[in-house]
Design a protein around this motif. Sequence first.
Motif, short mmCIF file in Angstrom:
data_model
loop_
_atom_site.label_atom_id
_atom_site.label_comp_id
_atom_site.label_asym_id
_atom_site.label_seq_id
_atom_site.Cartn_x
_atom_site.Cartn_y
_atom_site.Cartn_z
N TRP A 1 0.86 -1.17 0.00
CA TRP A 1 0.00 0.00 0.00
C TRP A 1 0.90 1.23 0.00
CZ3 TRP A 1 -5.32 -0.43 2.64
CH2 TRP A 1 -5.80 -1.74 2.55
N ARG B 1 -6.20 2.98 -7.89
CA ARG B 1 -6.04 2.42 -6.55
C ARG B 1 -6.97 3.17 -5.59
NH1 ARG B 1 0.39 2.20 -5.45
NH2 ARG B 1 -0.36 1.14 -3.58
N PRO C 1 -3.76 -1.50 -2.88
CA PRO C 1 -3.18 -1.99 -4.15
C PRO C 1 -4.19 -1.94 -5.29
CG PRO C 1 -2.75 -3.53 -2.34
CD PRO C 1 -3.76 -2.55 -1.84
N HIS C 2 -3.69 -2.00 -6.51
CA HIS C 2 -4.55 -2.12 -7.68
C HIS C 2 -5.41 -3.38 -7.55
CE1 HIS C 2 -3.06 1.14 -10.18
NE2 HIS C 2 -1.83 0.82 -9.83
N TYR D 1 -3.37 4.62 0.07
CA TYR D 1 -3.92 3.95 -1.11
C TYR D 1 -3.69 2.45 -1.01
CZ TYR D 1 -3.75 8.72 -2.86
OH TYR D 1 -3.93 10.08 -3.00
#
Length: 224
Positions: free
Chosen positions: A116, A166, A187-188, A185
């Motif tokens: 993250w 994200r 992760p994708h 943020y």
Amino acid sequence: MQGSRSAALRRARSAALIGLAVAASVGCSGGGNGDGDGRNGETAKLTARPPGAHSWTGTPCDLLAGAAPAEGFALGSSTDSASPDAREDIGENGARPLYRRTGCLADLKAPDGTFWKLSTTASVYEDTEPARHAYRLKENLDRAHGRGPEKVHDAAYAIPADDQGRPGRTLLLWNGDLVLTVSAYAPHGSTEPDVQKDLEQIVGNAARRTEDGLRDHDAPSPAP
């Protein structure tokens, strides 16, 4: 007699409310027994602290070290972003107050091994009123653009954030001469409902530690 009893009751009630406020601020300060300070990744609801005076630091990432960002998370590589040069803000009525900015960009490793991202940006103003104006201006802009805000307390709010797909969360906080922005943020591929609790813990803990680390505990508190 009735009047004196009523006055005494009002004084007792006021004292109780003050005691509750002090207890809440202590729980948010990062001190105490660790149940609500985020040292084990746990965090209580972020509550307002009494106004404080703050100092600039060239090593803001150090303020996040030594404690888990959230339950099961670990702080990874980090980069300080700190300029000692004073900047000029555009204040009210043509005033140009000065402030200095410092911040940290860090990777966080989640319990499942994914990474993250966390960033903090702290603007320390020369006085409290320019800081208040800057915070209110940002809050009004976010509201006007339909980005919330979600009120955390009277001097802090949160909005959803996004970093190239994200899902994230941004918290803005004002305290005395400080305006603090914290963003995290996931992760994708993450979905916002699945990561919301962890994002709240991360930004809440980072905001608390940064504000407390920048606070000059020996300086008198400015007027609210």
